[in-house]
Each structure stands twice: as structure tokens, then as C-alpha cells.
Design a protein around this motif. Structure first.
Motif, short mmCIF file in Angstrom:
data_model
loop_
_atom_site.label_atom_id
_atom_site.label_comp_id
_atom_site.label_asym_id
_atom_site.label_seq_id
_atom_site.Cartn_x
_atom_site.Cartn_y
_atom_site.Cartn_z
N HIS A 119 -1.87 1.11 7.03
CA HIS A 119 -1.54 2.52 6.88
C HIS A 119 -0.62 2.82 5.70
CE1 HIS A 119 -3.37 3.36 10.81
NE2 HIS A 119 -2.85 2.19 11.17
N VAL A 120 -0.23 1.79 4.97
CA VAL A 120 0.65 1.97 3.82
C VAL A 120 -0.20 1.90 2.55
CG1 VAL A 120 2.58 0.96 2.56
CG2 VAL A 120 2.62 1.01 5.05
N GLU A 121 0.10 2.79 1.61
CA GLU A 121 -0.74 2.89 0.41
C GLU A 121 -0.56 1.72 -0.55
OE1 GLU A 121 -1.28 7.46 -0.72
OE2 GLU A 121 0.80 6.96 -0.21
N VAL A 122 0.66 1.18 -0.65
CA VAL A 122 0.91 0.05 -1.55
C VAL A 122 1.66 -1.03 -0.79
CG1 VAL A 122 1.95 -0.75 -3.70
CG2 VAL A 122 1.04 1.57 -3.56
N LEU A 123 1.11 -2.24 -0.78
CA LEU A 123 1.75 -3.40 -0.16
C LEU A 123 2.04 -4.42 -1.24
CD1 LEU A 123 -0.71 -3.33 2.76
CD2 LEU A 123 1.75 -3.33 3.15
N VAL A 124 3.26 -4.97 -1.23
CA VAL A 124 3.66 -5.95 -2.23
C VAL A 124 3.91 -7.27 -1.52
CG1 VAL A 124 5.29 -6.51 -4.07
CG2 VAL A 124 4.72 -4.11 -3.59
N GLY A 125 3.20 -8.31 -1.92
CA GLY A 125 3.34 -9.61 -1.29
C GLY A 125 3.22 -10.72 -2.31
N ASN A 126 2.92 -11.92 -1.84
CA ASN A 126 2.72 -13.05 -2.75
C ASN A 126 1.35 -13.67 -2.51
OD1 ASN A 126 2.96 -14.98 -0.57
ND2 ASN A 126 5.17 -14.69 -0.68
N TYR A 127 1.04 -14.70 -3.24
CA TYR A 127 -0.30 -15.28 -3.17
C TYR A 127 -0.64 -15.82 -1.78
CZ TYR A 127 -0.80 -14.95 -8.25
OH TYR A 127 -0.92 -14.49 -9.52
N TYR A 128 0.40 -16.23 -1.03
CA TYR A 128 0.15 -16.71 0.33
C TYR A 128 -0.57 -15.65 1.16
CZ TYR A 128 3.09 -20.89 0.06
OH TYR A 128 3.60 -22.12 -0.26
N PRO A 138 -13.53 4.83 -2.49
CA PRO A 138 -13.50 4.07 -1.22
C PRO A 138 -12.18 3.36 -0.98
CG PRO A 138 -14.69 2.82 -2.87
CD PRO A 138 -14.35 4.14 -3.50
N PHE A 139 -11.29 3.35 -1.98
CA PHE A 139 -10.05 2.58 -1.85
C PHE A 139 -9.04 3.29 -0.96
CE2 PHE A 139 -11.88 0.97 -5.82
CZ PHE A 139 -11.82 -0.40 -5.58
N GLU A 140 -8.43 2.49 -0.06
CA GLU A 140 -7.44 3.02 0.88
C GLU A 140 -6.04 2.46 0.61
OE1 GLU A 140 -7.86 5.32 3.18
OE2 GLU A 140 -10.00 5.56 2.71
N ARG A 141 -5.95 1.40 -0.16
CA ARG A 141 -4.64 0.80 -0.37
C ARG A 141 -4.65 -0.06 -1.63
NH1 ARG A 141 -7.47 -1.90 3.27
NH2 ARG A 141 -6.90 -0.36 4.83
N VAL A 142 -3.44 -0.34 -2.14
CA VAL A 142 -3.23 -1.28 -3.24
C VAL A 142 -2.48 -2.47 -2.67
CG1 VAL A 142 -2.15 -1.65 -5.49
CG2 VAL A 142 -3.06 0.61 -4.90
N PHE A 143 -2.97 -3.66 -2.96
CA PHE A 143 -2.33 -4.89 -2.47
C PHE A 143 -1.88 -5.69 -3.69
CE2 PHE A 143 -3.01 -8.70 0.66
CZ PHE A 143 -1.64 -8.84 0.76
N VAL A 144 -0.57 -5.75 -3.91
CA VAL A 144 0.00 -6.45 -5.06
C VAL A 144 0.36 -7.87 -4.66
CG1 VAL A 144 1.93 -6.52 -6.69
CG2 VAL A 144 0.91 -4.32 -6.05
N ASP A 191 6.38 9.56 4.97
CA ASP A 191 7.29 10.37 4.15
C ASP A 191 8.49 9.58 3.66
OD1 ASP A 191 8.58 9.99 6.51
OD2 ASP A 191 9.15 12.09 6.82
N ARG A 192 8.42 8.27 3.68
CA ARG A 192 9.58 7.46 3.34
C ARG A 192 9.45 6.75 2.00
NH1 ARG A 192 13.45 7.02 6.85
NH2 ARG A 192 13.12 7.87 8.95
N GLY A 193 8.31 6.88 1.33
CA GLY A 193 8.15 6.16 0.09
C GLY A 193 8.17 4.67 0.31
N LEU A 194 8.96 3.95 -0.50
CA LEU A 194 9.07 2.50 -0.36
C LEU A 194 9.95 2.14 0.83
CD1 LEU A 194 8.69 -0.42 -1.41
CD2 LEU A 194 10.69 -0.04 -2.88
N ILE A 195 9.37 1.44 1.80
CA ILE A 195 10.12 0.96 2.96
C ILE A 195 10.63 -0.43 2.61
CG2 ILE A 195 10.04 0.42 5.41
CD1 ILE A 195 7.57 2.28 5.58
N GLU A 196 11.91 -0.53 2.28
CA GLU A 196 12.47 -1.82 1.92
C GLU A 196 12.81 -2.62 3.19
OE1 GLU A 196 15.00 -1.97 -1.54
OE2 GLU A 196 14.85 0.21 -1.72
N THR A 197 13.08 -3.90 3.00
CA THR A 197 13.29 -4.77 4.15
C THR A 197 14.42 -4.29 5.05
OG1 THR A 197 12.46 -6.66 2.88
CG2 THR A 197 13.74 -7.15 4.84
N ALA A 223 4.89 2.71 0.65
CA ALA A 223 4.84 1.33 0.16
C ALA A 223 5.75 0.45 0.99
CB ALA A 223 5.24 1.28 -1.32
N MET A 224 5.44 -0.86 0.97
CA MET A 224 6.24 -1.82 1.76
C MET A 224 6.07 -3.21 1.15
SD MET A 224 6.08 -2.41 5.90
CE MET A 224 4.35 -2.87 5.88
#
Length: 780
Positions: free
Chosen positions: A251-260, A65-71, A221-227, A102-103
Motif C-alpha cells: 500500500h506504499v507508493e515507494v519502498l526502499v530496500g536492498n538486494y536481499y 499498470p504500476f502501483e509502486r516503486v521498489f528501490v 498522508d505521512r509521506g516517508l515513514i522512517e524507522t 514511502a517506507m
């Protein structure tokens, strides 16, 4: 159930460690049952790759059922590590696999083209206010005056007719990419500013459908979308990077953020709420910080300045209406005042807020400011009778509004009831202040964050929150503001009515329960049973029947490359050591140990319980034949400069507080660090009313408030510091926990709070044998 053959193509390196195989399998199997894995892994475990591999494997599994990873991570260095591992994964995927999208989530200041270019009257100080105001006006123009496409065309047309050389000089650039718009903010009709980037985003939005259709590039098709990529790809095509980032979230498979991004109520409500559901696999990195960070995020407060600003905002809504009610007002003020009053009345008529409620709330805010002034003045008169003559000498302070150890209604709430400010005033403040903000946004054209809405929310929450898990106080933060007259405490202090959530386990557990499963990991989670209790994981397991599994992995590197000591020096407590100018036996023993470790070859880190003690430790190193660098409680720029100085050139000693930023999340790889010593158990000030209230809440919830709220976090701080030393297979170094509480079993021993592997590895050693033990290791 997944197996290694399922996740192995995702794993970014040639061969996983045995612990990684076990951890990935455990994370996947637990998440498939909607559970969580709590994982402690020493440096070198490969926790980042472990968590990403498990999460991406589940996302790519068609039966999952998982659609994304949220780091989520609280340390910038670790954020970069996740980005690095994502690049490694994508670089080593099978040829016929598409890249993992990822983003990294960033704020408006990081992606606003005008802010990046230093143009349009936007900078880091006002970017959020300006952005919201420009968006509101752009939406208003599109809904009432024109179309988004026309606004975009008007902005672009300002370049038409210019020579090529002129046009290049006037185009706005962001991330080294020219945009289609001029450097200055365009105006509709020559009077109303708007944002052309946001107008383009609105023009690209489909009437019905997914906002991702407004993204001007294919993210899959871009992999990691950096800032920089995000800014270049969005702004370069005329669209708003921050809005595009929001459209990409689901729509992104991996999102990297902070605790906020997961635990701050305002951020979740306005930006990331759609990520927090059963389709998201969450990774909480540096999870030993989860409890203290979330406690900060789910608390609240309102300063004296915010109260005064909110009172002023209510007045700006009330007074135009009151003015036109007076005879002859139009003659005095003109027709504009009457039009403004009419607009306010019409706006109020569309809400359930009355003019009377606006007046009552304004009176309440004014009374709160007066009460704060009386309370702070009385406190200072009692504690520091000559404080008016010595404003520069005042320190941060706390004024508890109830006994920290006895849950009860706070004195401010009691005072309010005695003065006629009943439940209706408190609870209606949120609606009244929200309406005030909306009206001012309509009648005033300035881009400004309104004070009233957050003040109203805080007052409502203050009244609703219980008095057992929440503690209320007045917080005095040392500042300096010359605008206030001599003899005013406001010249030296910012005062805040503060609402502390003493027991964030419920807030953490509730938020984790909204996710589909995940991994919570750190190098310092032990004791894992305590971690499960204070983060609400045990409640999820027992009440929600969601499995919680645990794993602990020690150092993988050769044991002969490190020496680890629990040095039985006298307890480095305030009562034992005395003041910094005293030569007590405790201070002499710790000074000797610090000097012994400092003579180790290479760079040495000395961690002390406070900056004051760090200053003392630096003073005892005058005879050491190395430069001594002292970290002080300064800004990030100074800290970065000190860190660079430590890494460059020959061997040095860096002395810092364990409460600072140099003992967690900093990469001391290679030859950057060869030894570290921690003196004492860095337990925070137990005399603080807030800390006493937290300890009381933990006593009631878990039975041992001192251990759960104070000792365990302190030992984790110490373990983080000594964990900086060994970061790779070929590295050698010494790690020292200097205090008999780490070495001996006693009533206040903390040895049991170390991980099992650390208890086996950190050999107790007496002060008389320590020199010999060091010489033996370095000699070998």
C-alpha cells in the motif's frame, strides 16, 4: 505516452538537467513497454531524483499498470540519498497533491520494541529466534487457549494498581515513545511467554479483508515513514512494528530496500514476495554490484557445525520414540517420555515422512561430517604437514570438489553414491529436515532457529543443481574456537560445503522479468553491452521481447576544474612488481606517482589492489608532509572511525584497498577529497578455484571469461574510487589511473573498458611528464 508536463510536478528541484530530462523520458517510455533502462550517470547526474521521478510518475498515472516503486541499493549512503530525495519531492509537490507515501524496509532487530529497549531477554544476537518463537506461541494461544484481545488486556493489566511514578518506570519505551506494556515479557497463565505487540496486531486483523486494516495509523498522508516513525506509531499504540511494516508493503507508493529484498530466496518467500510482480517499477541502484551480490545470494552452503546441529536435532526426534519401544522404558524414564514419543508419532503421522527416513537422513548427516573431517585433514596433511603445531598460522583456504575448468559431477556426490546415499536420500532431506524442525518447535519451548530445515534445503539443492553453472568446493574460513581440542582443525577453521552459482545471469534475468519494468543505474556500468549480458537483460530483450534501452551521461561539472590522467607506469601486476620488500622498477615508478599525487593540496585517497599493497603504499609516504592513515581489513566501527578522522582537521592521505568499503558509496563532497590515485587493475586472485570456475562458466556463456568475469569488474572498482573526487560544481581535483593498461592499447589493455567519456577525458601521460602536468593544474 508521458511527457515532461506529466512528471514535472513530481521532480523535486527547480530545473532538471538536460540529462535528467532525457533519462526520465527514456525510463518512462521504456517502462510503458514493460522494458528496462540501463543507465550510467557520473556523479552529479541526479540519478536518484531521475529514477524516483520516473517511477512515481508512472505510479500516479491512472492509465499505468504500476502501483509502486521498489528501490534496491547495496550501499547505505545511497539509501539515505533516496530518503533525502523523497523528502525533497514531498516538500515541493503542488499544494493540492497528496504526499508520496514511502517506507524504508528494515529488519526485526531495528524495530522490535524489546530489542530497542534491551528488555524481555531480547538482544541483537537472538532477536530473530526469540521473535519467531514468541509469535508461534502467541498464535498457538490465540488458536487454542484464549483470544488476542485477552492477551493484550492481560499484558496491560500488569500496570493496573501501580502508582503513577511506579507505572512510568515499568512501562516499556521504544523510539522514546511509551508503550502500553511492561518492560518484562508477559506470561499467559504464569507459564507461557507471548508477545503483546504481536497479540495486538492479531487482534486488529480483520477476519476477511486487507491486513492494512490492522495498521494503527493512516499511511497515506505521512509521506516517508522512517524507522523511528514506524516504531513510535505502531509500538506506541501497542502493535508490532515489523508486522505493521509487512501489512503496509502493498500500500506504499515507494519502498526502499536492498538486494536481499528482491534476490534472496528466503527473504522473498517470507517477506517481500508480493512486491515482485508486474505492478512494480524496480530501481536497481549501484547496479554494477548486481551481478556479484546476486551471485552470493543465489549460492548456498552448509557448515560442519550446521550438519552436526541438524544431526542432533534429528536425534531429539528419533530417540524418544526409540526409547519407548524398549522394554521397561516407562519405568526408567517415566510417563513424560511416553507422552513425548506419542506426540512425535502423531506429528509424523500427519506428514509423509517416516521414522525410517529420519534415521536414514541422520546417518547421512553423520557421514557428511566424517567425510568433511577426512577431506580437510588429508588436505592439511599434504599442504601443511606441521599444521597441528601451527594452527594460528593457517589462512583461509579452498578445496575444490572437481576440476574448476572442467564441468563434471563433484567428488562428494560421487562419494555419496558409492556409499549408498542415493538420489532419494538427497532429495528427501529437505522434507525430512523441515518436519524435524516443526516437531521440535512443538515439543521444545525454547526460542531457537532450527539447523535442520536449512540444511535439508541445501542438500536437496546440492543434488539438483547442474555441474556446469554451479561449482562445489569445501571452503575453509579462518576462525578460532577454543571449545575444540588442540590439534583439531576445527579449532582454527569453520569448514563449509559450498555451492557457488558461477553464472547468476539467469537468476537475475528471471527475477527482473517478474517486475513490470524499471531502471538499473550506476556511475560505472560501462561497457553496457557486457552489463546487459551478465545480468540477463539481453535475454529479456530477445526472448521475452521486453525492450532494453541504454543511456550514458558524463560529468556535468566544469571540465577546467579537474585533471584526469591515465599514467603509463609499468603494469602493477604480481609478476612485474615483485614482493612488497623488493625495490623493483615497477614499485619505484608507482611509489613516485603515489608521492606526487599525495602532495596535492587537500585530502588524497590512494587505492591499491589489496590491503597488503595498501600497507606498502603507506610505507612509501613517510616523506610526505601530511598525516597518512592506513585502512586495514577490520570491522565497520574501525572503518567509520578512520573515515571521520580523515574528514576532520587538516589535509591527510588515506590509503586503502579497492576491495574495502571506503572507495564505494562514501560521500567525499566538498573539500573532503581533492585527489585520488588508483594503482593497478584490481583483478581478484585468479588462482582461486572458485574464480577459475567462474571464469570457465563465463568462457562458455560469453566467449571471454577473463574480460567478463575479471577485467570488467576490476575496472569498475577503479572507476568507483576515482569517482569520489568531483562531487559538485565548485569542486576541483585530480584523478589518476596509474598503470599503462589504462593508457595504452595492448593485448591486455583495459582502456576500452572505460566509458567513452572517460576514454576522452583520461589523457595518457608518461611518467616523465606527470610532475609537470600536476604542477600545471594546481598552479592554474
Amino acid at each position: 505516452m508521458s511527457s515532461e508536463s506529466d512528471w514535472r510536478p513530481i521532480f523535486g528541484h527547480d530545473e532538471p538537467y538536460d540529462d535528467q530530462i532525457d533519462g526520465i523520458d527514456a525510463a518512462i517510455e521504456t517502462a510503458e513497454r514493460s522494458g528496462f533502462l540501463a543507465l550510467e550517470g557520473a556523479c552529479g547526474t541526479g540519478k536518484t531524483m531521475l529514477a524516483l521521478t520516473a517511477g512515481i510518475s508512472l505510479v500516479r498515472d491512472p492509465d499505468s499498470p504500476f502501483e509502486r516503486v521498489f528501490v534496491l541499493t547495496s550501499v547505505k549512503q545511497q539509501l539515505k540519498q533516496f530518503e533525502k530525495d523523497l523528502r525533497t519531492i514531498n516538500a515541493n509537490l503542488p499544494d493540492d497533491w497528496r504526499a508520496v507515501s514511502a517506507m524504508t524496509l528494515v529488519g526485526k532487530a531495528d524495530v522490535c520494541p524489546y530489542n530497542l529497549a534491551g528488555s524481555g531477554g531480547i538482544d541483537d544476537r537472538n532477536v530473530y529466534e526469540r521473535c519467531e518463537g514468541l509469535r508461534d506461541r502467541t498464535r498457538g494461544l490465540v488458536s487454542e487457549e484464549t483470544t488476542a484481545g485477552s492477551l493484550v488486556a492481560d499484558a496491560k493489566s500488569q500496570q493496573v494498581g501501580l502508582a503513577d511514578s511506579q507505572r512510568g518506570a515499568t512501562y516499556l519505551e521504544a523510539a522514546d515513545e511509551p508503550t502500553p506494556y511492561p518492560k518484562e515479557m508477559p506470561e499467559y497463565g504464569g507459564t507461557v511467554e507471548y508477545c503483546p505487540f504481536y497479540a495486538q496486531y492479531l487482534d486488529d486483523l480483520p477476519e476477511d479483508g486487507d491486513p492494512v486494516e490492522a495498521v494503527p495509523f493512516d499511511p497515506t498522508d505521512r509521506g516517508l515513514i522512517e524507522t523511528d516513525d514506524l516504531v513510535r506509531l505502531a509500538a506506541g499504540r501497542g502493535s508490532c512494528p515489523h508486522s505493521v511494516m509487512g501489512a503496509l508493503l502493498p500500500h506504499v507508493e515507494v519502498l526502499v530496500g536492498n538486494y536481499y529484498h528482491a534476490f534472496d530466496p528466503t527473504t522473498v518467500e517470507s517477506f517481500t514476495g508480493e512486491l515482485i510482480d508486474e505492478e512494480t517499477f524496480v530501481v536497481c541502484d549501484e547496479a554494477h554490484m548486481l551481478e556479484p551480490r546476486v551471485r552470493e545470494l543465489v549460492g548456498d552452503g552448509v557448515s560442519d557445525r550446521a550438519l552436526s546441529n541438524a544431526e542432533n536435532e534429528l536425534s531429539r526426534v528419533i530417540e524418544p520414540v526409540a526409547a519407548v519401544e524398549e522394554a521397561g522404558t516407562e519405568a526408567r524414564y517415566g510417563s513424560d517420555a511416553k507422552q513425548q514419543a506419542t506426540a512425535i508419532r502423531e506429528a509424523l503421522a500427519e506428514t509423509d515422512v517416516t521414522l525410517g527416513e529420519l534415521r536414514d537422513t541422520r546417518r547421512f548427516l553423520a557421514a557428511l561430517v566424517d567425510r568433511l573431517d577426512d577431506r580437510v585433514t588429508a588436505h592439511l596433511d599434504e599442504e601443511r604437514p606441521r599444521w597441528r603445531e601451527n594452527l594460528a598460522e593457517l589462512d583461509d583456504d579452498e578445496l575444490p570438489l572437481r576440476d574448476p575448468e572442467t564441468p563434471a559431477t563433484d567428488e562428494l556426490t560421487r562419494w555419496a553414491e558409492q556409499n549408498g546415499f542415493d538420489a532419494r536420500i538427497w532429495t528427501r532431506a529437505e522434507s525430512v529436515c523441515a518436519v524435524t524442525g516443526r516437531i521440535l518447535d512443538t515439543i521444545e519451548e525454547e526460542d531457537k532457529r532450527r539447523a535442520a530445515p536449512p540444511v535439508g534445503r541445501t542438500l536437496g539443492r546440492w543434488y539438483r543443481a547442474d555441474h556446469t553453472e554451479f561449482f562445489r568446493e569445501i571452503e575453509l574460513e579462518r576462525t578460532w574456537d577454543d571449545i575444540h581440542p588442540d590439534g583439531s582443525w576445527r579449532r582454527a577453521y569453520t569448514a563449509t560445503y559450498r555451492l557457488h552459482n558461477c553464472l547468476p545471469a539467469g537468476a537475475i534475468g528471471d527475477r527482473l522479468d517478474a517486475f513490470g519494468g524499471g531502471v538499473l543505474m550506476s556511475a560505472t556500468l560501462e561497457p553496457l553491452d557486457v552489463f546487459a549480458e551478465v545480468t540477463g537483460l539481453d535475454h529479456l530483450e530477445s526472448e521475452a521481447e521486453r525492450p532494453v534501452r541504454t543511456r550514458t551521461y558524463g560529468l556535468e561539472f566544469p571540465a577546467e576544474n579537474r585533471a584526469s590522467f591515465a599514467l603509463a607506469a609499468p603494469k602493477f601486476t604480481y609478476s612485474n612488481r615483485g614482493d612488497t620488500d623488493e625495490a623493483t622498477p615497477t614499485r619505484r615508478a608507482h611509489a613516485r606517482a603515489i608521492r606526487q599525487v599525495a602532495t596535492s593540496p587537500g585530502n588524497v585517497l590512494v587505492g591499491m589492489p589489496s590491503y597488503r599493497e595498501a600497507e606498502w603504499a603507506a610505507s612509501v609516504l613517510s616523506a610526505v608532509d601530511k598525516p597518512v592513515l592506513l585502512d586495514e581489513a577490520t570491522d565497520d566501527v574501525a572503518t567509520e572511525r578512520l573515515k571521520r578522522e580523515f574528514f576532520e582537521g587538516g589535509p591527510k592521505v588515506l590509503v586503502t584497498s579497492l576491495r574495502g568499503t571506503l572507495t564505494e558509496g562514501v560521500d567525499y563532497r566538498g573539500d573532503r577529497l581533492s585527489a585520488a590515485i588508483v594503482c593497478g587493475v584490481p583483478i581478484i586472485n585468479t588462482a582461486s578455484p572458485r574464480i577459475r570456475a567462474v571464469r570457465t562458466a563465463y568462457d562458455r556463456a560469453f566467449g571471454d571469461g577473463f574480460e567478463y568475469a575479471l577485467a570488467v569488474p576490476a575496472v569498475r572498482k577503479a572507476r568507483q574510487a576515482i569517482g569520489r573526487v568531483i562531487r559538485g560544481t565548485d569542486e576541483r581535483g585530480v584523478r589518476v589511473l596509474c598503470d599503462e593498461r589504462y593508457a595504452k592499447e595492448s593485448w591486455d589493455s583495459v582502456r576500452d573498458l572505460l566509458g567513452e567519456a572517460e576514454r576522452e577525458e583520461f589523457n595518457p601521460v608518461g611518467t616523465d611528464m606527470f610532475d609537470y602536468a600536476l604542477e600545471q593544474f594546481w598552479g592554474e
